[in-house]
Design a protein around this motif. Sequence first.
Motif, short mmCIF file in Angstrom:
data_model
loop_
_atom_site.label_atom_id
_atom_site.label_comp_id
_atom_site.label_asym_id
_atom_site.label_seq_id
_atom_site.Cartn_x
_atom_site.Cartn_y
_atom_site.Cartn_z
N LEU A 27 78.76 -54.33 -18.24
CA LEU A 27 77.98 -53.59 -17.24
C LEU A 27 76.56 -54.12 -17.08
O LEU A 27 75.99 -54.06 -15.99
CB LEU A 27 77.95 -52.10 -17.59
CG LEU A 27 79.29 -51.39 -17.52
CD1 LEU A 27 79.15 -49.97 -18.05
CD2 LEU A 27 79.83 -51.39 -16.10
N ARG A 47 78.09 -57.68 -14.78
CA ARG A 47 78.14 -57.01 -13.49
C ARG A 47 76.94 -56.09 -13.24
O ARG A 47 77.09 -54.93 -12.88
CB ARG A 47 79.43 -56.19 -13.38
CG ARG A 47 80.71 -57.01 -13.30
CD ARG A 47 80.73 -58.02 -12.16
NE ARG A 47 80.42 -57.49 -10.85
CZ ARG A 47 81.31 -57.04 -9.96
NH1 ARG A 47 82.58 -57.09 -10.23
NH2 ARG A 47 80.91 -56.58 -8.79
N VAL A 104 76.82 -54.10 -9.83
CA VAL A 104 77.53 -52.85 -9.54
C VAL A 104 76.55 -51.70 -9.73
O VAL A 104 75.95 -51.54 -10.79
CB VAL A 104 78.75 -52.68 -10.46
CG1 VAL A 104 79.41 -51.33 -10.24
CG2 VAL A 104 79.74 -53.81 -10.23
N ASN A 140 75.03 -47.90 -10.09
CA ASN A 140 75.41 -46.68 -10.81
C ASN A 140 76.06 -45.66 -9.88
O ASN A 140 77.04 -45.02 -10.25
CB ASN A 140 74.21 -46.07 -11.52
CG ASN A 140 73.91 -46.74 -12.83
OD1 ASN A 140 74.76 -47.39 -13.42
ND2 ASN A 140 72.68 -46.60 -13.29
N ASP A 146 77.82 -46.14 -7.24
CA ASP A 146 79.20 -46.56 -6.94
C ASP A 146 80.12 -46.28 -8.13
O ASP A 146 81.26 -45.86 -7.96
CB ASP A 146 79.24 -48.03 -6.54
CG ASP A 146 78.48 -48.30 -5.26
OD1 ASP A 146 78.49 -47.42 -4.36
OD2 ASP A 146 77.86 -49.37 -5.14
N MET A 147 79.62 -46.52 -9.35
CA MET A 147 80.40 -46.20 -10.53
C MET A 147 80.67 -44.70 -10.59
O MET A 147 81.79 -44.28 -10.87
CB MET A 147 79.65 -46.64 -11.80
CG MET A 147 79.59 -48.13 -11.99
SD MET A 147 78.64 -48.59 -13.46
CE MET A 147 79.62 -47.84 -14.74
N THR A 192 84.36 -43.52 -10.75
CA THR A 192 84.83 -43.23 -12.10
C THR A 192 84.35 -41.90 -12.67
O THR A 192 84.89 -41.43 -13.67
CB THR A 192 84.39 -44.33 -13.09
OG1 THR A 192 82.96 -44.29 -13.21
CG2 THR A 192 84.85 -45.70 -12.64
N CYS A 241 78.55 -43.42 -15.28
CA CYS A 241 77.81 -44.65 -15.00
C CYS A 241 77.04 -45.08 -16.25
O CYS A 241 77.21 -44.49 -17.32
CB CYS A 241 76.86 -44.45 -13.82
SG CYS A 241 75.48 -43.33 -14.16
N ARG A 242 76.20 -46.07 -16.10
CA ARG A 242 75.41 -46.55 -17.23
C ARG A 242 74.53 -45.44 -17.80
O ARG A 242 74.34 -45.35 -19.01
CB ARG A 242 74.54 -47.72 -16.80
CG ARG A 242 75.30 -48.96 -16.40
CD ARG A 242 74.33 -49.99 -15.79
NE ARG A 242 75.04 -51.13 -15.27
CZ ARG A 242 75.52 -51.21 -14.03
NH1 ARG A 242 75.36 -50.21 -13.17
NH2 ARG A 242 76.15 -52.30 -13.62
#
Length: 97
Positions: free
Chosen positions: A21, A25, A28, A30, A32-33, A37, A40-41
């Motif tokens: 992460l 990547r 990408v 947060n 969108d994560m 999902t 996120c981070r």
Amino acid sequence: MNDQTRTEIEAAAFRRLRKHLLEDRPDVQNIDMMNLTGFCRNCLSRWYQEAANERGIDMSKEDGREVFYGMPFAEWKAQHQTEASPDAQEAFKKSHD
């Protein structure tokens, strides 16, 4: 598999996820994560902080983020975070109502 080996494997998988992460990547976002999902981070850094706190280690939200991101969060944001699209913002609103 004994508990120590399982813990070591889980830690290795976490370190690999973090590397993916942050290094592989960083493009990408947060948001969108979160939309895809549900985490996120920032969630991962909070879970890290919570685990430390549960073990009696005093760690603030910002401390947890700095440990996870490897730099102050403001620095990460300046280097990697872009403005979320209106579609991404709307999807986030819908999923977090």
